[in-house]
Design a protein around this motif. Structure first.
Motif, PDB file in Angstrom:
ATOM      1  N   UNK A  28      -7.575   8.997 -13.885  1.00 13.04           N
ATOM      2  CA  UNK A  28      -8.409   7.817 -13.679  1.00 13.04           C
ATOM      3  C   UNK A  28      -7.877   6.978 -12.526  1.00 13.04           C
ATOM      4  N   UNK A  29      -8.795   6.411 -11.737  1.00 17.92           N
ATOM      5  CA  UNK A  29      -8.384   5.500 -10.671  1.00 17.92           C
ATOM      6  C   UNK A  29      -7.637   4.310 -11.245  1.00 17.92           C
ATOM      7  N   UNK A  30      -7.833   4.047 -12.542  1.00 13.74           N
ATOM      8  CA  UNK A  30      -7.214   2.878 -13.172  1.00 13.74           C
ATOM      9  C   UNK A  30      -5.694   2.931 -13.177  1.00 13.74           C
ATOM     10  N   UNK A  31      -5.125   4.089 -12.851  1.00 10.09           N
ATOM     11  CA  UNK A  31      -3.667   4.226 -12.871  1.00 10.09           C
ATOM     12  C   UNK A  31      -3.041   4.221 -11.479  1.00 10.09           C
ATOM     13  N   UNK A  49      -4.254  -0.741  -9.777  1.00  6.76           N
ATOM     14  CA  UNK A  49      -4.581  -0.221 -11.106  1.00  6.76           C
ATOM     15  C   UNK A  49      -5.627  -1.080 -11.820  1.00  6.76           C
ATOM     16  N   UNK A  50      -6.483  -0.390 -12.575  1.00  4.86           N
ATOM     17  CA  UNK A  50      -7.508  -1.065 -13.342  1.00  4.86           C
ATOM     18  C   UNK A  50      -8.915  -0.688 -12.925  1.00  4.86           C
ATOM     19  N   UNK A  51      -9.055   0.034 -11.811  1.00 10.50           N
ATOM     20  CA  UNK A  51     -10.373   0.423 -11.315  1.00 10.50           C
ATOM     21  C   UNK A  51     -10.911   1.590 -12.145  1.00 10.50           C
ATOM     22  N   UNK A  72     -17.602  -2.787  -8.098  1.00 14.32           N
ATOM     23  CA  UNK A  72     -18.348  -1.562  -7.852  1.00 14.32           C
ATOM     24  C   UNK A  72     -18.278  -0.607  -9.036  1.00 14.32           C
ATOM     25  N   UNK A  73     -18.971   0.523  -8.893  1.00 11.43           N
ATOM     26  CA  UNK A  73     -18.934   1.570  -9.913  1.00 11.43           C
ATOM     27  C   UNK A  73     -18.650   2.909  -9.241  1.00 11.43           C
ATOM     28  N   UNK A  74     -17.991   3.783  -9.981  1.00 14.09           N
ATOM     29  CA  UNK A  74     -17.639   5.102  -9.477  1.00 14.09           C
ATOM     30  C   UNK A  74     -18.914   5.858  -9.121  1.00 14.09           C
ATOM     31  N   UNK A  75     -18.976   6.505  -7.975  1.00  8.65           N
ATOM     32  CA  UNK A  75     -17.901   6.893  -7.056  1.00  8.65           C
ATOM     33  C   UNK A  75     -17.660   5.906  -5.909  1.00  8.65           C
ATOM     34  N   UNK A  76     -18.102   4.666  -6.044  1.00  7.73           N
ATOM     35  CA  UNK A  76     -17.810   3.609  -5.069  1.00  7.73           C
ATOM     36  C   UNK A  76     -18.306   3.954  -3.664  1.00  7.73           C
ATOM     37  N   UNK A  77     -19.511   4.523  -3.578  1.00  7.30           N
ATOM     38  CA  UNK A  77     -20.114   4.833  -2.277  1.00  7.30           C
ATOM     39  C   UNK A  77     -20.614   3.541  -1.638  1.00  7.30           C
ATOM     40  N   UNK A  78     -20.259   3.339  -0.380  1.00 11.91           N
ATOM     41  CA  UNK A  78     -20.690   2.144   0.336  1.00 11.91           C
ATOM     42  C   UNK A  78     -19.507   1.297   0.742  1.00 11.91           C
ATOM     43  N   UNK A  79     -19.803   0.061   1.135  1.00 18.17           N
ATOM     44  CA  UNK A  79     -18.769  -0.849   1.643  1.00 18.17           C
ATOM     45  C   UNK A  79     -18.337  -1.832   0.564  1.00 18.17           C
ATOM     46  N   UNK A 104       1.345   6.074  -8.062  1.00 20.63           N
ATOM     47  CA  UNK A 104       0.844   6.362  -9.410  1.00 20.63           C
ATOM     48  C   UNK A 104       2.042   6.367 -10.354  1.00 20.63           C
ATOM     49  N   UNK A 105       2.317   5.227 -11.007  1.00 19.53           N
ATOM     50  CA  UNK A 105       3.475   5.152 -11.899  1.00 19.53           C
ATOM     51  C   UNK A 105       3.413   6.213 -13.004  1.00 19.53           C
ATOM     52  N   UNK A 106       4.560   6.759 -13.318  1.00 19.55           N
ATOM     53  CA  UNK A 106       4.633   7.730 -14.407  1.00 19.55           C
ATOM     54  C   UNK A 106       4.336   9.156 -13.992  1.00 19.55           C
ATOM     55  N   UNK A 107       3.953   9.365 -12.745  1.00 19.81           N
ATOM     56  CA  UNK A 107       3.663  10.716 -12.265  1.00 19.81           C
ATOM     57  C   UNK A 107       4.875  11.206 -11.473  1.00 19.81           C
ATOM     58  N   UNK A 108       5.312  12.413 -11.750  1.00 22.19           N
ATOM     59  CA  UNK A 108       6.459  13.000 -11.071  1.00 22.19           C
ATOM     60  C   UNK A 108       6.176  13.129  -9.581  1.00 22.19           C
ATOM     61  N   UNK A 109       7.076  12.651  -8.711  1.00 21.22           N
ATOM     62  CA  UNK A 109       6.879  12.821  -7.272  1.00 21.22           C
ATOM     63  C   UNK A 109       6.623  14.288  -6.933  1.00 21.22           C
ATOM     64  N   UNK A 110       5.652  14.521  -6.068  1.00 17.35           N
ATOM     65  CA  UNK A 110       5.286  15.876  -5.670  1.00 17.35           C
ATOM     66  C   UNK A 110       4.212  16.486  -6.543  1.00 17.35           C
ATOM     67  N   UNK A 111       3.834  15.805  -7.638  1.00 16.59           N
ATOM     68  CA  UNK A 111       2.771  16.313  -8.503  1.00 16.59           C
ATOM     69  C   UNK A 111       1.428  16.230  -7.791  1.00 16.59           C
TER      70      UNK A 111
END
Length: 125
Positions: A28-31, A49-51, A72-79, A104-111
């Motif tokens: 999720x973009x929220x992370x 975070x939170x989107x 906005x709403x996903x997929x956030x097309x536009x300006x 992205x907190x909590x994600x292993x670097x290089x993932x």
């Protein structure tokens, strides 16, 4: 986080910056936070975070847009106005390495957290 640099030549003074981004996120973009980073290290958050949603499709970040990215709403097309003002780059030169930085907190670097289909930066001077 990972970054995607582009090296620019010329040293025009910036009066406005816009960023176009096509990004498919595996989570999720929220992370995630995405920043535009100038050659002098100035960072401006495009999203924080939170989107809701997963993707940014032909998303243009522009301080002059009529709607904030959080409205906005996903997929956030536009300006959309970014999370922080791109005017932080006004008066700076364009010369050097500009990059997008992903956090992205909590994600292993290089993932593998997503796919940048394309991105571009437009400078006005």
């Amino acid at each position: 986080g990972p970054s995607l640099p582009v090296n620019l030549s010329g040293n025009n003074k910036i009066t406005k910056v816009t960023v176009n981004l096509n990004y498919i996120n595996k989570f999720l973009l929220s992370t995630i936070s995405i920043y535009l980073v100038s050659p002098d290290g100035t960072e401006v958050a495009l999203i924080t975070p939170g989107l809701p949603g997963y993707n940014l499709t032909n998303t243009v970040f522009d301080d002059s847009a009529s709607i904030d990215i959080t409205a906005g709403t996903s997929p956030y097309a536009g300006a959309f106005r970014p999370a922080e003002s791109l005017s932080a780059f006004n008066g700076k030169g364009t010369n050097g390495n500009w990059s997008l930085k992903f956090v992205e907190p909590g994600i292993t670097p290089g993932s593998d957290v997503g796919l940048i289909n394309s991105w571009s930066i437009t400078f006005y001077h």
